[in-house]
Structures are given as C-alpha cells and as structure tokens.
Write a protein that holds these residues in place. Structure first.
Motif, PDB file in Angstrom:
ATOM      1  N   UNK A  47      35.100  23.694  46.167  1.00 31.24           N
ATOM      2  CA  UNK A  47      34.685  23.782  47.559  1.00 31.24           C
ATOM      3  C   UNK A  47      35.607  24.701  48.340  1.00 31.24           C
ATOM      4  N   UNK A  48      35.060  25.275  49.395  1.00 28.32           N
ATOM      5  CA  UNK A  48      35.839  26.132  50.275  1.00 28.32           C
ATOM      6  C   UNK A  48      36.843  25.309  51.071  1.00 28.32           C
ATOM      7  N   UNK A  56      39.252  31.036  55.537  1.00 25.96           N
ATOM      8  CA  UNK A  56      38.488  30.395  54.476  1.00 25.96           C
ATOM      9  C   UNK A  56      39.084  30.798  53.137  1.00 25.96           C
ATOM     10  N   UNK A  57      39.323  29.801  52.286  1.00 25.90           N
ATOM     11  CA  UNK A  57      39.955  30.037  50.990  1.00 25.90           C
ATOM     12  C   UNK A  57      39.137  29.389  49.874  1.00 25.90           C
ATOM     13  N   UNK A  58      39.107  30.018  48.672  1.00 30.07           N
ATOM     14  CA  UNK A  58      39.564  31.368  48.376  1.00 30.07           C
ATOM     15  C   UNK A  58      38.798  32.385  49.226  1.00 30.07           C
ATOM     16  N   UNK A  59      39.516  33.398  49.691  1.00 28.70           N
ATOM     17  CA  UNK A  59      38.887  34.303  50.639  1.00 28.70           C
ATOM     18  C   UNK A  59      39.235  35.756  50.472  1.00 28.70           C
ATOM     19  N   UNK A  60      39.790  36.143  49.316  1.00 30.60           N
ATOM     20  CA  UNK A  60      40.120  37.550  49.069  1.00 30.60           C
ATOM     21  C   UNK A  60      39.137  38.108  48.052  1.00 30.60           C
ATOM     22  N   UNK A  61      38.175  38.868  48.515  1.00 27.20           N
ATOM     23  CA  UNK A  61      37.156  39.531  47.697  1.00 27.20           C
ATOM     24  C   UNK A  61      36.194  38.556  47.016  1.00 27.20           C
ATOM     25  N   UNK A  62      36.678  37.412  46.566  1.00 29.56           N
ATOM     26  CA  UNK A  62      35.842  36.433  45.868  1.00 29.56           C
ATOM     27  C   UNK A  62      35.946  35.083  46.566  1.00 29.56           C
ATOM     28  N   UNK A  63      34.800  34.578  47.038  1.00 31.69           N
ATOM     29  CA  UNK A  63      34.746  33.247  47.632  1.00 31.69           C
ATOM     30  C   UNK A  63      34.543  32.206  46.541  1.00 31.69           C
ATOM     31  N   UNK A  64      34.589  30.946  46.912  1.00 26.67           N
ATOM     32  CA  UNK A  64      34.347  29.902  45.915  1.00 26.67           C
ATOM     33  C   UNK A  64      32.922  30.006  45.384  1.00 26.67           C
ATOM     34  N   UNK A 233      46.708  40.536  51.873  1.00 31.21           N
ATOM     35  CA  UNK A 233      48.030  40.003  52.200  1.00 31.21           C
ATOM     36  C   UNK A 233      47.940  39.057  53.393  1.00 31.21           C
ATOM     37  N   UNK A 234      47.213  39.465  54.423  1.00 34.19           N
ATOM     38  CA  UNK A 234      47.067  38.638  55.623  1.00 34.19           C
ATOM     39  C   UNK A 234      46.391  37.315  55.300  1.00 34.19           C
ATOM     40  N   UNK A 235      45.341  37.364  54.484  1.00 29.82           N
ATOM     41  CA  UNK A 235      44.592  36.149  54.161  1.00 29.82           C
ATOM     42  C   UNK A 235      45.434  35.206  53.317  1.00 29.82           C
ATOM     43  N   UNK A 294      35.402  35.766  55.440  1.00 28.49           N
ATOM     44  CA  UNK A 294      36.005  35.101  56.586  1.00 28.49           C
ATOM     45  C   UNK A 294      35.039  34.919  57.752  1.00 28.49           C
ATOM     46  N   UNK A 295      33.786  35.340  57.573  1.00 33.11           N
ATOM     47  CA  UNK A 295      32.776  35.136  58.603  1.00 33.11           C
ATOM     48  C   UNK A 295      32.563  36.311  59.523  1.00 33.11           C
ATOM     49  N   UNK A 296      32.987  37.485  59.117  1.00 27.95           N
ATOM     50  CA  UNK A 296      32.902  38.670  59.963  1.00 27.95           C
ATOM     51  C   UNK A 296      32.125  39.756  59.238  1.00 27.95           C
ATOM     52  N   UNK A 297      31.073  40.251  59.852  1.00 31.00           N
ATOM     53  CA  UNK A 297      30.227  41.273  59.228  1.00 31.00           C
ATOM     54  C   UNK A 297      30.641  42.662  59.700  1.00 31.00           C
ATOM     55  N   UNK A 298      31.405  43.349  58.862  1.00 31.14           N
ATOM     56  CA  UNK A 298      31.767  44.741  59.141  1.00 31.14           C
ATOM     57  C   UNK A 298      30.772  45.714  58.526  1.00 31.14           C
ATOM     58  N   UNK A 299      29.997  45.232  57.578  1.00 31.68           N
ATOM     59  CA  UNK A 299      29.046  46.118  56.896  1.00 31.68           C
ATOM     60  C   UNK A 299      27.982  46.655  57.853  1.00 31.68           C
ATOM     61  N   UNK A 300      27.588  45.863  58.849  1.00 32.95           N
ATOM     62  CA  UNK A 300      26.508  46.279  59.744  1.00 32.95           C
ATOM     63  C   UNK A 300      26.967  47.210  60.852  1.00 32.95           C
ATOM     64  N   UNK A 301      28.263  47.354  61.016  1.00 37.37           N
ATOM     65  CA  UNK A 301      28.778  48.153  62.115  1.00 37.37           C
ATOM     66  C   UNK A 301      28.345  49.619  62.016  1.00 37.37           C
ATOM     67  N   UNK A 302      28.202  50.233  63.182  1.00 31.35           N
ATOM     68  CA  UNK A 302      27.845  51.646  63.284  1.00 31.35           C
ATOM     69  C   UNK A 302      26.607  51.956  62.438  1.00 31.35           C
ATOM     70  N   UNK A 303      25.612  51.074  62.574  1.00 31.98           N
ATOM     71  CA  UNK A 303      24.340  51.270  61.881  1.00 31.98           C
ATOM     72  C   UNK A 303      24.537  51.395  60.369  1.00 31.98           C
ATOM     73  N   UNK A 304      25.252  50.412  59.801  1.00 35.68           N
ATOM     74  CA  UNK A 304      25.480  50.347  58.347  1.00 35.68           C
ATOM     75  C   UNK A 304      26.247  51.574  57.837  1.00 35.68           C
ATOM     76  N   UNK A 305      27.350  51.900  58.525  1.00 38.65           N
ATOM     77  CA  UNK A 305      28.086  53.111  58.216  1.00 38.65           C
ATOM     78  C   UNK A 305      28.664  53.103  56.791  1.00 38.65           C
TER      79      UNK A 305
END
Length: 645
Positions: A47-48, A56-64, A233-235, A294-305
């Motif tokens: 479980x997360x 949220x952990x594990x939270x670096x590239x691979x979630x639970x 590192x931050x996570x 971590x719950x943040x969508x950066x992929x959609x920014x700037x029209x899916x830049x």
C-alpha cells in the motif's frame, strides 16, 4: 516454504552482520560493519504510504501500483520482464564494483573518470535489485541492494572533475535513491541506520551537485539532468522545500526548464544533436513522472509540451522533415540547423536507453492523448530493461496542476518616455555627458566612457570569465526606470555608431565588449557604482554601422548558471555574424534575471539565467558606451517596451 526460507535468510543476515567491500582510489579491502539494527518499519503491505511532509511513497518513478504491475508481468514472464531479468544488474549474484572514496567524471587527466563505471554500475544495480526484491519476494535481492547502499553512502566522500554532476544526477538520484525508496517502504529489513546514512549522503554529497539551492542550474540537457536528479532526492528525503525549489526552476528557468522549449517540440539541444536533444526531454519526463505520483500533472502543461518534444524528435529520427526555428538556440550556442553537430550519421541512430520514450508513451496513454510517433519510435528501439520498468501498463490518477506554477506572461506596453538619465562612473571616469531622447518611435541613447570592464580572460573551454579581480563600475550612460517586483524590457537595437568614426578593434575579436562601443539593456540593484547588475548588449564592429562584435551578457554580484558561466556569443560564432538590427530582452522574475536575444522578436534564444540579491526595487533600462571617454557613441532603439504582471 520459499517465503519461510527467505525470512530465515534475512534473520541470519541480521545476526551475522553484513560485510561490504571498501576501497580508496588506489586500494581495496574488506570492512565488517557488524550487525544491522532492528527493522526500521514493517512495511510489506503493498500500500501507498503518505509521509508527514505529504509525500506519497514509494514515489520515485515507480509507485506501489507500478510495482504491483511489474510483479504481474514477472508472473506472466512477459518479454519485457525477461529482458530485465537477464540484465547483469538484476542478477541475484551481482558482484558490487565499489564502494570508493572518490568518484570522478570528466576529461583531461588520468583520474578524470576515476571509479566512474563502478558508481554507475552499482547505482543501476541498487534499483534493479530493489525491484527484483519486490516482484520476487526473495530477500537476497534486498540484501544485495542494502549492502551496496550502505557501502556507497558511508564510504563515498569526494567528487572529482567538472562533470561529476552527471553521476550524482543521472545515477545518485534516479537509481540509487529510487532503489532506496523501494526498500524503505516495502522491505522489513530497512534500518534507521541505513536510512540516516542515505539521507546524509543525499543532502551532503548529492544536493550540492544539483545547484538547486543556488537558484540556477546548468544549461539545456545539463540543467534538465540536474532537475531529474534533484526530484528523487527531494522525495526520498521528504524535503518539501527542496521539492518546491525543483518545481520552481523546472517552470521558470529559461535555459533548462520547460519554458526553454517551443510549441513545435524543439528544445534547446535540437540544434546540437539527436542524443543531447533526447537527453533533455527524457530528463524532463522523469521529473514529470515522479511529480505525477505525487499528485501533480506536469505532462499536460503547455498543451502537452513533453509529448510535443518526443513527437518532434521521433519524426525527425524516423526520417520526416520537421520545422526548425533558428532563432531559438541554447544558452551555450546558437545552431543554424537541426542536429548541426550530429550530422547525417547521428540522425536515426538508436538511443542508448529508451526510459524517456517509455515514460512519455505510457503517460499520454493514461491521459488519453495519442502519441503515434513516440510509440512508433519506442517500438523501433532495441529491447532494454527500461521498457519493463517504465513503459507502464496501467493507469493512475493525478490532480490538476496548480495554476501558479507556470510563469504568467508580462503585459508589455510601448515605452515612449519617462526614463531618467545617469552617467555611471567608470575607469578613468566618463568624459562627455550622455543623454537619451524619444522621437517618433525611436529611442536615441548617447554615452561615452572607457571600455566596459571585464576582468581576467575569457576561458573558452570552461565557458566563463575568470573574475578573481572583478571591476566595480561600468562606464555607460544609463537611461532607466525604477522597477518594483517582476518586470521586463524588450528593445530592438537598430544602430550603434561613433560620432568621429568607427572604433578600431584593439584587443582581438574574442575580447567581448572591450572590442568597441556597446549598447543594450541593463538591470541593476542600485545606481551606485558597485551595485549588482546584469548587462545584455551588442558591441560595435570596426567596419560599418551594421557590423558587431557579437552579443554578450555579463553580470556582477549575481549567481549565474554553471558556476558563474557568462554566456558569450562573439564574432567567431554563429551569433557573432548577426548584424543590427537585433532584438534583446531582460526579464526579472522573483530573484531571477534572464537575458534573451532574437533576430525576429518572436522566437527568443535564452542567453543566461542569474539569481540576484533580494531587492524590492531595481533599475532597468537602456545603455550606451563609446569605449572612448573623449567621444560619444550613439545607439538607436525601436520597439522598446516595458511591462509587468
């Protein structure tokens, strides 16, 4: 019975102690660490976990959830898993190559890459062994990874050479800390002792090489790699302040952040070569993936830049013709064609690690956005463990991004008056008072003064001025306005001339503004001679009113990207061949100042990013300098605009 045996093996490890390999740069010996402490936590729940800092952990590239999907692929013996499990780094009998006290990456000496391969191999193995532990349940893998983690985090004390940030940010964060993250939140044998060692190593050995705490990072793919390393590192360290700094730079850095790209998908390295262009957006994608968990969508920014970059790169390397905007370069150069350094031999060459394409293809699949060329190119690439780890098969959710992450555009208004004038005292003083005037859309600024001082010499290899004895004044005429808060100025330099003839180049074509009269934009913290400033200008040539010795940006009292690197486009480079008229732009956002140039005023090449001392009020405007205190230089500017948010 297998699970019971694994548990017994783990208990035996606790009782008998862990022996790891220890070595210096020249010798290697065995060191017994003794017994490992009691378990840090019993976390084999699948479980997360949400930490007190909100991560949220594990939270670096691979979630639970991602790890559980990898476990299912292993059970199904998918081709991707078989490729992964065949890797040397995923083998249960992997033999560590380290640890070592000193690690280097660079060139020019015998120890330039000291223990580099050992660090890269063991960091990769830490992640692969941690994944193997989770998907197989065999604690031998966890023990392997923990021994390597303890060895490196307690032994490695020194970096060498100028490119070691690559090791810290490509391997220390995304591999070493990602593996530690999986173990910390899934393996019952994780200890407080090892956790503290990892956090200490992260903050003292890895953080400094990211440059995040300075506020400015390196340029193009180099800076993107620093972001890629800093996020895990931050996570892992549950460091919300550091995490927020990563996101701030990701969104606001003109040389290496997401704003350094074009809607077409062109990125700062597209003109350099295909490999570095891929390295830029693959690194950006890794930042986005951990942010997604971590719950943040950066992929959609700037029209899916991020997708646009992958599609652009895919189309080019699959043989299609793509648009290339020359007026959008990198902070270290201006490339006249796409893939200028790589050439025909580089086009279509298969990339070394498809992690970026795997992440991007699966990310936009879960968003329901087609990525036809990225998927096609991913399928074109050879089998690789990254296709197992990062081409994710299941969807997950993330919240909508906060609206304040991307910088808001400035509201620019024509500047038709209201500038104050001052002659800045310089070496030998200003000889003839200068002036500024506006008439019918044209600003005319006149200034005298000796050469604008830049101490030391220009070091082309390290791309920086050597500033051990930096001057404390700038002999220019400055036409300025006060600026409170964020703001920007844009101007088109249309001419630069001397009243009594053109200045002769006496110090060589690579001597920057020393070569002749100069004109451009400046922002400074005060009107005193020793104030911190950023100056962006063009230097006059020796033959005609349209000839220049290039565009330079320089500063005093600011922290610049890449260890006080001052970007410089001289007459021997592509930008040095540019002639007036030419566009310049300075922006202040928070404690950053960014300089840009353009030959169109539409697409901009970032020249450098600086952080400045905190100052609510600054001064921004136009300058001119004659390089001769007995003469006035006359510079004209059109399309001058100033703005704020």
């Amino acid at each position: 019975m297998k699970i019971l045996n694994n548990k017994l093996r783990w208990i035996c490890t606790l009782l008998t102690g862990i022996t790891i390999a220890f070595s210096s740069s020249s010798c290697r010996k065995e060191l017994d660490y003794g017994t490992v402490e009691l378990p840090y936590r019993n976390q084999v729940t699948g479980q997360e976990v949400v930490s007190d800092a909100g991560f949220k952990h594990p939270g670096i590239l691979l979630s639970i959830k991602d790890l559980n999907n990898l476990r299912e692929q292993r059970s199904a013996s998918t081709p991707e898993y078989l490729t992964f499990s065949a890797s040397t780094f995923a083998k249960i009998d992997y033999v560590p190559r380290g640890p070592f006290i000193k690690v280097s990456r660079g060139s020019g000496s015998d120890d330039a890459n000291l223990n580099r391969s050992a660090y890269e191999n063991d960091a990769t193995a830490i992640l692969y062994q941690a994944v193997q532990w989770y998907i197989t349940g065999d604690t031998t893998y966890a023990g392997n990874a923990m021994r390597m983690l303890k060895g490196w985090t307690t032994t490695h004390k020194q970096w060498g050479h100028h490119e070691s940030y690559f090791l810290a940010c490509e391997y220390g964060g995304p591999y070493m800390m990602a593996g530690a993250e999986i173990l910390k939140y899934t393996y019952p044998g994780w200890t407080k002792e090892l956790n503290d060692a990892c956090v200490d190593y992260c903050k003292n050995m890895l953080y400094p090489l990211t440059n995040i705490n300075t506020g400015v990072i390196r340029r193009a793919n180099q800076g993107a790699i620093q972001l890629m390393g800093a996020m895990p590192m931050a996570i892992f360290c549950d460091d919300r302040d550091f995490y927020n700094k990563v996101l701030d730079i990701y969104h606001n850095d003109a040389c290496a952040g997401i704003i350094a790209t074009l809607p077409s998908g062109q990125n700062p390295d597209s003109g350099r070569d295909a490999g570095h262009a891929y390295g830029f957006f693959a690194s950006i994608a890794e930042v986005a993936e951990s942010a997604w968990i971590q719950g943040l969508d950066l992929y959609s920014e700037l029209n899916n830049r991020i997708l646009a970059m992958a599609e652009y790169h895919s189309r080019y390397n699959l043989g299609e013709t793509v648009e290339y905007q020359v007026s959008h370069g990198a902070c270290y150069d201006w490339y006249l064609t796409i893939n200028e350094d790589g050439g025909a031999a580089d086009r279509g060459k298969k990339i070394w690690d498809p992690n970026g394409y795997a992440l991007i293809s699966s990310a936009y699949a879960r968003l329901g956005v087609p990525a036809p060329n990225a998927v096609k190119y991913l399928n074109h690439l050879n089998p690789h463990p990254s296709k197992f780890l990062f081409n994710k098969k299941a969807s997950s959710t993330a919240s909508t991004i906060p609206s304040n992450l991307l910088p808001a555009p400035f509201v620019m208004n024509p500047l038709t008056g209201g500038l104050s004038d001052i002659d800045m005292a310089g070496i030998g003083t200003v000889g003839i008072p200068g002036s500024s005037a506006y008439n019918n859309g044209v600003w005319t600024v006149k200034g005298s003064g000796n050469v604008i001082p830049m101490d030391g010499t220009w070091n082309m290899w390290y791309n920086k001025w050597l500033t051990s004895n930096h001057a404390t004044s700038e002999p220019v005429h400055f036409a300025y306005k006060e600026l409170t808060g964020d703001g920007a100025i844009v101007a088109k330099v249309t001419s630069l001339d001397l009243a009594n003839g053109f200045m002769t180049v006496t110090n060589g074509v690579n001597d920057g503004i020393r070569a002749g009269a100069g004109a451009g934009l400046m922002i400074r913290t005060s009107l005193t001679d020793n104030a911190s400033y950023v100056l962006l200008g063009m230097a006059a040539g020796s033959t005609s009113t349209t000839s220049t010795n290039g565009i330079q940006i320089q500063s005093r009292g600011f922290t610049a990207s890449s260890n006080d690197f001052v970007n410089y486009f001289a007459i021997d480079g592509p930008m040095g061949t540019r002639r007036v008229p030419f566009w310049l732009k300075l922006e202040r956002r928070g404690n950053r100042v960014m300089g840009y140039c353009s030959d169109t005023g539409e697409f901009w090449t970032p020249m450098n990013v600086f952080t400045l001392p905190q100052s609510a009020k600054m001064y921004i405007g136009l300058f001119a300098n004659s390089d001769d205190k007995t003469k006035l230089a006359t510079a004209t500017f059109t399309d001058v605009k100033m703005g704020n948010q």
